[in-house]
Design a protein around this motif. Structure first.
Motif, short mmCIF file in Angstrom:
data_model
loop_
_atom_site.label_atom_id
_atom_site.label_comp_id
_atom_site.label_asym_id
_atom_site.label_seq_id
_atom_site.Cartn_x
_atom_site.Cartn_y
_atom_site.Cartn_z
N ILE A 1 0.91 -1.41 0.10
CA ILE A 1 0.27 -0.42 0.37
C ILE A 1 1.22 1.39 0.14
N SER A 2 0.31 1.90 -0.71
CA SER A 2 1.34 3.46 -0.85
C SER A 2 1.32 4.07 0.73
N PHE A 3 2.35 5.32 0.55
CA PHE A 3 2.02 6.35 1.24
C PHE A 3 0.85 7.05 1.80
N GLN A 4 0.60 7.62 0.51
CA GLN A 4 -0.51 8.29 0.30
C GLN A 4 -2.10 7.77 0.84
N THR A 5 -2.64 6.29 0.01
CA THR A 5 -3.70 5.83 0.55
C THR A 5 -3.76 5.59 2.04
N ARG A 6 -2.14 4.82 2.64
CA ARG A 6 -2.10 4.53 4.00
C ARG A 6 -2.87 5.98 4.75
N VAL A 7 -1.52 6.99 4.65
CA VAL A 7 -2.24 8.66 5.02
C VAL A 7 -3.74 8.94 5.06
N GLN A 8 -4.28 8.91 3.96
CA GLN A 8 -6.20 9.11 3.69
C GLN A 8 -5.85 7.78 4.45
N ARG A 9 -6.48 6.74 4.45
CA ARG A 9 -6.92 5.68 5.46
C ARG A 9 -6.48 6.69 6.94
N ALA A 10 -5.91 6.83 7.16
CA ALA A 10 -5.55 7.12 9.10
C ALA A 10 -5.58 8.57 8.89
N GLN A 11 -6.02 8.92 7.77
CA GLN A 11 -6.68 10.95 8.43
C GLN A 11 -8.24 10.33 7.84
N LYS A 12 -9.36 9.46 7.49
CA LYS A 12 -9.86 9.73 7.27
C LYS A 12 -10.91 8.63 8.81
N THR A 13 -10.10 8.21 9.07
CA THR A 13 -10.46 6.77 10.38
C THR A 13 -10.24 8.26 11.45
N ALA A 14 -8.82 8.61 11.32
CA ALA A 14 -8.98 9.79 12.90
C ALA A 14 -9.73 11.18 12.80
N GLY A 15 -9.82 10.92 11.43
CA GLY A 15 -10.88 12.25 11.59
C GLY A 15 -9.64 13.49 11.66
N PHE A 16 -8.67 13.56 10.80
CA PHE A 16 -8.07 14.41 11.46
C PHE A 16 -8.41 15.26 9.86
N THR A 17 -7.61 16.39 9.61
CA THR A 17 -7.41 17.55 9.00
C THR A 17 -6.27 17.28 8.80
N VAL A 18 -5.36 17.91 7.25
CA VAL A 18 -5.20 18.32 7.09
C VAL A 18 -3.36 18.84 8.18
N TRP A 19 -4.12 20.19 8.81
CA TRP A 19 -3.59 20.62 10.08
C TRP A 19 -2.87 20.04 10.60
#
Length: 113
Positions: A2-20
């Motif tokens: 899995i690409s770095f981007q996919t992993r970051v996006q998945r974690a971002q969505k699950t955590a409810g994180f913004t880019v900030w």
């Protein structure tokens, strides 16, 4: 793999994180983290000599470790973030979650303990 981007996006969505929030978690410039999530850029590899295999820079290794730490925080339910009232509180919570994930152990199956 899995690409770095996919992993970051998945974690971002699950955590409810913004880019900030990710910028705070990774302690990297906002533009860098935005590029990871939106443009698909990967953490920069180090310079490669002709006799060496792919070598990753120290910053690239830290980004990978921080992403693993975020995935660990999700597994341990340290994140997602609770409702917070201000950006300052949110940033403080992200930093505290980062530190807590670094101290926590993930239980191992068939552990000797």
């Amino acid at each position: 793999m899995i690409s770095f981007q996919t992993r970051v996006q998945r974690a971002q969505k699950t955590a409810g994180f913004t880019v900030w929030d990710l910028h705070t978690w990774f302690d990297r410039p906002y533009a860098t983290v935005w590029n990871w999530t939106k443009s698909g850029l990967q953490p920069q590899p180090g310079r490669k000599a002709s006799h060496q295999s792919k070598k990753v820079s120290a910053a690239g290794k830290k980004a990978e470790q921080d992403l693993e730490r975020l995935e660990k925080a999700l597994a341990l339910k340290i994140v997602p973030l609770p409702e917070v009232r201000s950006e300052r509180q949110r940033s403080d919570y992200v930093r505290n979650a980062y530190n807590a994930a670094g101290r926590a152990r993930v239980p191992q199956i068939n552990s000797s303990r």
